[in-house]
Write an enzyme that holds these catalytic residues in place. Structure first.
Site, PDB file in Angstrom:
ATOM      1  CB  CYS A 125      -0.934   0.016   1.209  1.00 19.24           C
ATOM      2  SG  CYS A 125      -2.047  -1.390   1.279  1.00 19.24           S
ATOM      3  CG  HIS A 379      -6.265   1.690  -0.477  1.00 13.32           C
ATOM      4  ND1 HIS A 379      -5.065   2.199  -0.942  1.00 13.32           N
ATOM      5  CD2 HIS A 379      -5.923   0.680   0.380  1.00 13.32           C
ATOM      6  CE1 HIS A 379      -4.059   1.551  -0.383  1.00 13.32           C
ATOM      7  NE2 HIS A 379      -4.561   0.619   0.414  1.00 13.32           N
ATOM      8  CB  CYS A 410      -1.202   0.415   7.693  1.00 13.00           C
ATOM      9  SG  CYS A 410      -2.803   0.246   6.873  1.00 13.00           S
ATOM     10  N   GLY A 412       0.661  -3.744   3.985  1.00  5.46           N
ATOM     11  CA  GLY A 412       0.448  -5.175   4.111  1.00  5.46           C
ATOM     12  C   GLY A 412       1.732  -5.917   4.439  1.00  5.46           C
TER      13      GLY A 412
END
Length: 426
Positions: A125, A379, A410, A412
């Protein structure tokens, strides 16, 4: 546009027939010695509309087309010849090889010359932000003086379900096994472990839509958006051209009552729903960066200055807490505190983790995602970090005064990333 070199602070034409990008390392050292001359600055940034995957306007649009739209628009808008670019870095998550082939195709579809290199990067991300940090690192090292950092994702055309080729030993290692926990389960873990209630999550989600709806209605996104002409298929199989001009995931009519009716998606009796999670989306963004001395010599504007960044690791089963650790480290490197920052763009992967990070760091709510975040806007994984930078800096420019902003998300598999930008003011 004629390409120029900086020599002892003066602009001079390049030698006849030269095709390489301008290099400050080939110029007199006096320019670099000037105060702030080596700052990494953002010249310009743009993004496509962010559209819902599968049912949205880009469901048939390939990522190279999305990427080409912003790549070509940014350099054209800034008045910079692509020949001047020392490198192009593209963040992507779902394409094979992090989209290296797709990025080069987009490069040529944008009319960029073959003499300019391009590569892809995947930090989940944070890929769009990582592309920016990679280009910034190349500028700091003296390898290049101007570069283009991008992020793109088509979640309509590529699935998140295939984890790739992994060792069977993964099952014997707790941390390795946690890396393949569904992201929604990590959201449930954060909510349970840190006491983030369903009510708080739904309230945060509602605020995201309300802020984004206000921004959309007021035209706040106008200067950062690149309209995209694409093909859309009708139910009868026919195709028509359509011009996509705005984000399609924002729900102005969202209410707490409607959000409260949505069932938990990832766990029976859980709190993470489709309404308080980020939308699965398609989109692209591009950010033009350069060394201040070269940017100013070329007469280009400074939209922002990259002051510091940080990437940290956290336990993968609660990967959403990453910003709570990355932001303080980035601020420490910038010599700043939370109170010094005017705007925080924190990716809303899930309301649970966004709420936790904001509360953990004591960030005033009015400073968080003033134009909404991923719950309302979407997103698109590889795009998001670059999109956040574009949105942040255009927002700070509208405020006109000198200000600091933070972009964070954040990541993954258990990481957090953050970057600190300064808007110089008008």
């Amino acid at each position: 546009m004629q390409r120029l070199q900086v020599i002892s602070g003066h602009l001079c034409p390049p030698s006849s027939g030269e095709k390489r990008s301008v290099r400050l390392s080939d110029c007199a050292a006096a320019a670099a010695a000037a105060n702030g001359a080596d700052d990494v600055v953002v010249v310009h940034g743009l993004r496509t509309p962010i559209c819902k995957a599968k049912p949205g306007a880009f469901k048939h649009t390939t990522p190279d087309e999305l990427l080409s739209a912003v790549m070509s628009a940014v350099v054209k808008d800034a008045g910079v010849s692509p020949h001047l670019l020392g490198d192009v870095c593209v963040g992507n998550v779902l394409q094979p090889g992090a989209g290296a082939l797709m990025a080069r195709v987009a490069h040529f579809l944008s009319g960029f010359p073959d003499s300019v290199p391009v590569y892809a990067v995947n930090r989940q991300c944070a890929s769009g932000l990582q592309a920016v940090l990679n280009v910034a690192g190349a500028i700091r090292s003296g390898s290049i003086d101007l570069g283009l950092a991008c992020g793109v994702e088509s979640m309509s055309l590529r699935s998140m379900q295939n984890p790739g080729d992994l060792s069977s030993r993964l099952a014997d290692n707790d941390k390795a096994r946690d890396c393949i926990i569904p992201m929604g389960v990590t959201s449930e873990n954060v909510a349970e472990r840190f006491g983030i209630s369903r009510e708080k999550q739904d309230a945060f989600a509602l605020t995201s839509h309300q802020k984004a709806a206000r921004a959309q209605a007021s035209g706040a996104f106008r200067d950062e958006l690149v309209p995209v002409v694409t093909k859309m298929a009708a139910q009868d199989g026919s195709e028509r051209q359509a011009k996509v001009t705005e984000d399609d995931g924002v729900r102005p009519g969202s209410t707490l009552a409607a959000l409260a009716k949505l069932p938990a998606v990832f766990k029976a009796g859980g709190t993470t729903t489709a309404g308080n999670s980020s939308q699965v989306s398609d989109g692209a963004a591009a950010v033009l960066l350069g060394r201040r001395a070269v940017v100013e010599a070329l007469g280009l504007p400074v939209l922002g200055v990259l002051r510091a960044s940080a990437v940290v690791g956290v336990p993968p089963d609660v990967m959403g807490i990453g910003p709570a650790f990355a932001i303080p480290e980035a601020l420490r490197r910038a010599g700043l505190g939370v109170a010094d920052v005017d705007v925080f763009e924190i990716n809303e992967a899930f309301a649970s983790q966004a709420v936790y990070c904001v509360e953990k760091l004591g960030i005033p709510w009015e400073k968080v995602n003033p134009n909404g975040g991923a719950i309302a806007l979407g997103h698109p994984l590889g795009c998001t970090g670059a999109r956040q930078i574009v949105t942040l800096l255009h927002h700070l420019r509208r405020r006109r005064a000198r200000a600091y902003g933070v972009v964070s998300m954040c990541v993954g598999t258990g990481m957090g990333a953050a970057a600190v930008f300064e808007y110089p003011g008008l």
